[in-house]
Structures are given as structure tokens and as C-alpha cells.
Design an enzyme around this catalytic site. Structure first.
Site, PDB file in Angstrom:
ATOM      1  N   ASP A  11      84.693  52.683  29.851  1.00 48.75           N
ATOM      2  CA  ASP A  11      85.490  52.107  28.461  1.00 48.75           C
ATOM      3  C   ASP A  11      86.056  52.602  27.594  1.00 48.75           C
ATOM      4  OD1 ASP A  11      87.163  49.969  27.378  1.00 48.75           O
ATOM      5  OD2 ASP A  11      84.987  48.782  27.524  1.00 48.75           O
ATOM      6  N   GLU A  71      89.609  52.958  31.777  1.00 49.07           N
ATOM      7  CA  GLU A  71      90.086  51.962  31.614  1.00 49.07           C
ATOM      8  C   GLU A  71      91.446  52.461  30.314  1.00 49.07           C
ATOM      9  OE1 GLU A  71      90.118  47.922  29.031  1.00 49.07           O
ATOM     10  OE2 GLU A  71      88.718  48.461  30.803  1.00 49.07           O
ATOM     11  N   ASP A 144      80.688  45.780  26.746  1.00 45.15           N
ATOM     12  CA  ASP A 144      81.458  46.695  26.926  1.00 45.15           C
ATOM     13  C   ASP A 144      81.128  47.781  27.689  1.00 45.15           C
ATOM     14  OD1 ASP A 144      83.379  47.454  24.388  1.00 45.15           O
ATOM     15  OD2 ASP A 144      81.476  46.559  23.806  1.00 45.15           O
TER      16      ASP A 144
END
Length: 192
Positions: A11, A71, A144
Site C-alpha cells: 500500500d 494498490e 496501512d
């Protein structure tokens, strides 16, 4: 599909980069690690990008992932934030590609849908579902890292499907995956 492979999920971010690793053995997931890289203590954006690159290389060298799931940046109204996020993603992707690791990019809604069945799920809902799926005892304070882990799990769930997102491993792979889109050159002097 190999009997055993490791998937690194990322991410990307310029404040916090989350990542998670899973091992797939005979089509079953095993949790390996999740963590985050705190970047807020660095003022210089270029220094942050350098650290993202170096940390991604470290993860690759220590865990030897077979694939990376990342992502994709979401589209927001703040152009500067999007630019910085895109750079962070690009640097992480470059680190993987420099080691010859195939990368697949997933939209945030697709990741949430794969994990929870709801493309509008909250970070907390995604984290709780990952906790159940992978038997995690506790969840981290910042989510996260679970977002990075979610990218890896999403990739696992989508492996073997015809279209799993945008994949990058090189020109040869693109040509091989798109043979139907290639036409023969027209001979000199006219039509075929």
C-alpha cells in the site's frame, strides 16, 4: 501455478507505506508478515522516495517474493497528493521490476471487494476480515500495513482468473498475453 509462492502486497504512501507478505502453499494462504514504513519524519519528498525504493528492495532480498500486488492510487481532488502517491507507487514498482518480479496493480475497491465482499468497506472492516482469514492474533494501530496485506490476499484470490488487473513484467509478456491483438505487417507494395 506453482505449489509454493510468496506474494508481497504494498500500500504505497509518502507518509506511511504499508506492506504484507503471504505464502501460498498448495492453494492455501499462510501469513508471513505485515509492517509499515514510517515516512512522516522525513521532510524531503525525494528522500522519502529513496527510502521507499531501498525498503522495497530489502523486502525483496529478504523474502524473495514471486509476485507483487500493489494498490493503485485512488483519484482524489488534491492533484499534488495524487502526484506524490503516484511517485511512491512508481518507485515501489520500479524496485520490483528491477528484480524481475511480476507486478499486478489493483484498484482499492477491487481489494476491498475481494476481502470483504463490499467495495466500500472501511479499513477496519478489511483488517477484521484479514484477521479472521489469516488467524492474526492482533491488529496493528495503523491500518496501512493491513492494506498492504489486503493487496497480497486480493492477488491470491484473483490468481488464475483471466483478468486480474494490470500486470507488468515486460514487453515479451505483454505480447504473449495479447497475441490476438497483433497483426502481421503489410507486405511492401500493397494489401495482404
Amino acid at each position: 501455478m506453482a505449489n509454493e509462492r510468496i506474494i508481497l502486497g504494498i500500500d504505497p504512501g509518502t507518509t506511511i507505506m504499508g506492506f504484507g507478505l503471504i505464502k501460498v502453499v498448495n492453494k492455501k494462504m499462510e501469513f508471513l508478515q505485515l509492517n509499515e514504513l514510517q515516512l512522516s519524519k522525513y521532510d524531503n519528498h525525494y528522500q522519502k522516495l529513496k527510502i521507499i525504493f531501498e525498503r522495497t528492495i530489502e523486502l525483496i532480498e529478504s523474502h524473495h517474493p514471486d509476485e507483487i500486488a500493489i494498490e493503485a492510487p485512488f483519484f482524489g481532488k488534491n492533484v499534488q497528493s495524487m502526484l506524490k502517491l503516484g511517485r511512491a507507487q512508481g518507485v515501489a514498482m520500479a524496485a520490483g521490476l528491477s528484480r524481475g518480479i511480476p507486478i499486478t496493480e489493483y484498484e482499492p475497491k477491487k481489494i476491498k471487494m475481494a476481502i470483504t465482499g463490499n467495495g466500500n468497506a472501511s479499513k477496519e472492516q478489511v483488517a477484521k476480515m484479514l484477521q479472521q482469514l489469516l488467524g492474526l492474533k492482533t491488529l496493528p494501530k495503523n491500518l496501512d500495513s493491513t492494506d498492504g496485506l489486503a493487496a497480497a490476499v486480493c492477488h491470491f484470490f484473483n490468481s488464475g482468473r483471466l483478468e486480474i488487473g494490470k500486470s507488468y513484467s515486460g514487453w515479451d509478456a505483454f505480447v504473449k498475453q495479447n497475441e490476438s491483438r497483433i497483426s502481421s505487417p503489410t507486405p511492401k507494395g500493397g494489401a495482404k
